[in-house]
Design a protein around this motif. Structure first.
Motif, short mmCIF file in Angstrom:
data_model
loop_
_atom_site.label_atom_id
_atom_site.label_comp_id
_atom_site.label_asym_id
_atom_site.label_seq_id
_atom_site.Cartn_x
_atom_site.Cartn_y
_atom_site.Cartn_z
N ARG A 99 -7.68 22.51 36.56
CA ARG A 99 -8.64 22.77 35.48
C ARG A 99 -10.02 22.22 35.82
NH1 ARG A 99 -10.10 20.42 30.39
NH2 ARG A 99 -8.78 18.59 30.74
N GLN A 118 -11.13 21.46 38.81
CA GLN A 118 -11.68 22.15 39.97
C GLN A 118 -12.36 23.45 39.55
OE1 GLN A 118 -8.17 22.47 42.43
NE2 GLN A 118 -8.80 20.76 43.75
N GLN A 119 -11.71 24.18 38.65
CA GLN A 119 -12.30 25.43 38.17
C GLN A 119 -13.60 25.17 37.41
OE1 GLN A 119 -9.08 27.11 35.93
NE2 GLN A 119 -8.01 27.88 37.75
N GLN A 154 -16.26 24.31 39.93
CA GLN A 154 -16.74 25.53 40.60
C GLN A 154 -17.63 26.36 39.69
OE1 GLN A 154 -13.06 27.29 41.80
NE2 GLN A 154 -12.78 25.90 43.56
#
Length: 446
Positions: free
Chosen positions: A420, A422-423, A426
């Motif tokens: 979560r 990491q998204q 990004q």
């Protein structure tokens, strides 16, 4: 355009911090004392200078690091651990008493002595049988001596273990005072505060295994520790007291020195409570054995003095004591088997009346039965402790499970959180890239 860049940058910083926290959780899976942590995220608001209102959607920030701990569940673990530690420590010394009473075969030696005396009564002139009785008397004296010495050694080892436990408690108190000092300096909500709080909780759990404690946590996370529910204060802020151990007979005294004040306390939990109980039991067992040995030696020697030996002379003492304060240190003073006074006065060499008096005294004083009561009473207490320990292990394990369900690290949950964040990281990076692209396009138009 600058607002878009600011929003993206705040997201990158915030989710990078959240990823670091999640990574710490994963790296510390299974580490004793580690409590799961989360990054506390909050929306950034901006103030509209014209309208004077807060504008939403201005980015995200990390307001702190939260430990997923619970003071009540941690207290339940400490209480259950203190109860179990007392029971297990007490059982250790009951086992030592059992080994002392049975390891030298004292009961069997006592029965063998009287059995041989009964055999001699059937043929009081038998010198070989007299020699056997004398050898059995030596074996019995050695068994008494060994049993007493083993109990004394157990008490000495208990003193050593208790002193070591007190030393460990003092070291933990100093370590807790240092942790308190650090918590007072770093403030609330940071990674350093979380690390110090983990150390604090681990120290408290180790303390509770030594003695029952009462803990109060202030707003900065500093722990104040008192011994038991209403005992003296061991740690307050960065100040730590010192505990000392002393024993007189079977009575243990634990004294806490804090500043210039000295206050005795009696633990009801932890290994120190078990050691206190063990000291009393060893002392009482030793006293009972002393009384039995002293009575046995005095009565056997009195019967010996009232009879006649194989030469028709008054019997001399069979046993001797170098120190009546240590009556289990028995020695056989008679060296000639012919000196055993089997006959009553005026009975002749083939008379065994005096040995019959010994048999009667055996029944009247119940030395064997008294020794059996010591062994069976201790065995019953040991078995009861083992049963209680079994129940307390289940209670302790349940308390640990309840605590770890909240504060422990679950790798599956952490994997979800990692994906979560990491998204989100990004996505924030993409916002920055879009802002740069827009800026570049605008510059190219000009």
């Amino acid at each position: 355009m600058s607002d878009l860049l600011s929003i993206g940058a705040s997201g990158v910083r915030a989710y990078q911090s959240a990823l670091t926290t999640t990574g710490d959780n994963i790296a510390n899976t299974g580490v004793a004392g580690y409590t799961r942590r989360t990054s506390v995220l909050a929306e950034v608001t901006a103030v509209n200078g014209v309208a004077g209102r807060n504008l939403q959607g201005s980015g995200v920030t990390v307001t702190g690091i939260a430990r997923q701990g619970d003071i009540y569940r941690a207290a339940a673990v400490r209480t259950a651990g203190a109860d179990l530690a007392r029971t297990e420590a007490g059982a250790v010394w009951l086992e030592r008493i059992e080994t002392s009473l049975t390891g030298s075969d004292l009961g069997a030696r006592l029965t063998s002595f009287f059995g041989t005396a009964r055999q001699l009564a059937a043929d009081p002139t038998s010198e070989p049988q007299r020699a056997v009785l004398l050898e059995n008397a030596k074996a019995l004296a050695g068994a008494f001596t060994t049993t007493g010495r083993t109990l004394d050694q157990s008490m000495a080892e208990l003193d050593t273990e208790a002193s070591q436990a007190v030393g460990e408690l003092n070291s933990l108190a100093e370590a807790l005072a240092q942790a308190n000092d650090g918590l007072g300096r770093v403030g609330v909500g940071g990674a350093a505060a979380a690390q110090l709080a983990d150390r604090r909780d681990l120290i408290l759990e180790q303390m509770s295994a030594l003695s029952d404690i009462n803990v109060a946590i202030d707003t900065l996370g500093r722990a104040t520790v008192t011994m038991g529910a209403t005992g003296p204060t061991l740690v307050r802020g960065s100040d730590a007291g010192r505990v000392s151990y002393a024993r007189a007979g079977g009575a243990v005294t634990l004294t806490l020195q804090n500043g210039g004040a000295f206050q005795a306390f009696t633990p009801v939990g932890g290994s120190l409570a078990g050691l206190t109980e063990g000291a009393g039991r060893i002392f009482d067992t030793r006293a009972s054995l002393n009384a039995l040995a002293l009575d046995f030696v005095d009565e056997v020697n009195a019967i010996q003095a009232g009879g006649r030996d194989l030469a028709g002379l008054a019997g001399q003492p069979l046993f001797s004591l170098a120190d009546r304060a240590n009556p289990t240190a028995i020695q056989v003073s008679l060296t000639d088997p012919r000196g055993i006074a089997a006959a009553a006065v005026g009975g002749g060499v083939r008379d065994s009346g005096n040995l019959q008096l010994l048999e009667n005294m055996r029944e009247a004083h119940g030395w064997e039965a008294g020794l059996t009561r010591l062994v069976t009473g201790n065995a019953a207490a040991l078995e009861q402790r083992k049963l209680v320990a079994g129940a307390q292990i289940a209670i302790r394990d349940g308390a640990v499970t309840a605590r770890d369900r909240l504060s422990g690290v679950d790798l599956d949950n952490e994997a979800v959180e990692l994906m979560r964040f990491q998204q989100a990281y990004q996505a924030s990076s993409r916002v920055i890239q879009v802002a740069r692209d827009i800026m570049q396009t605008l510059l190219e138009i000009r």
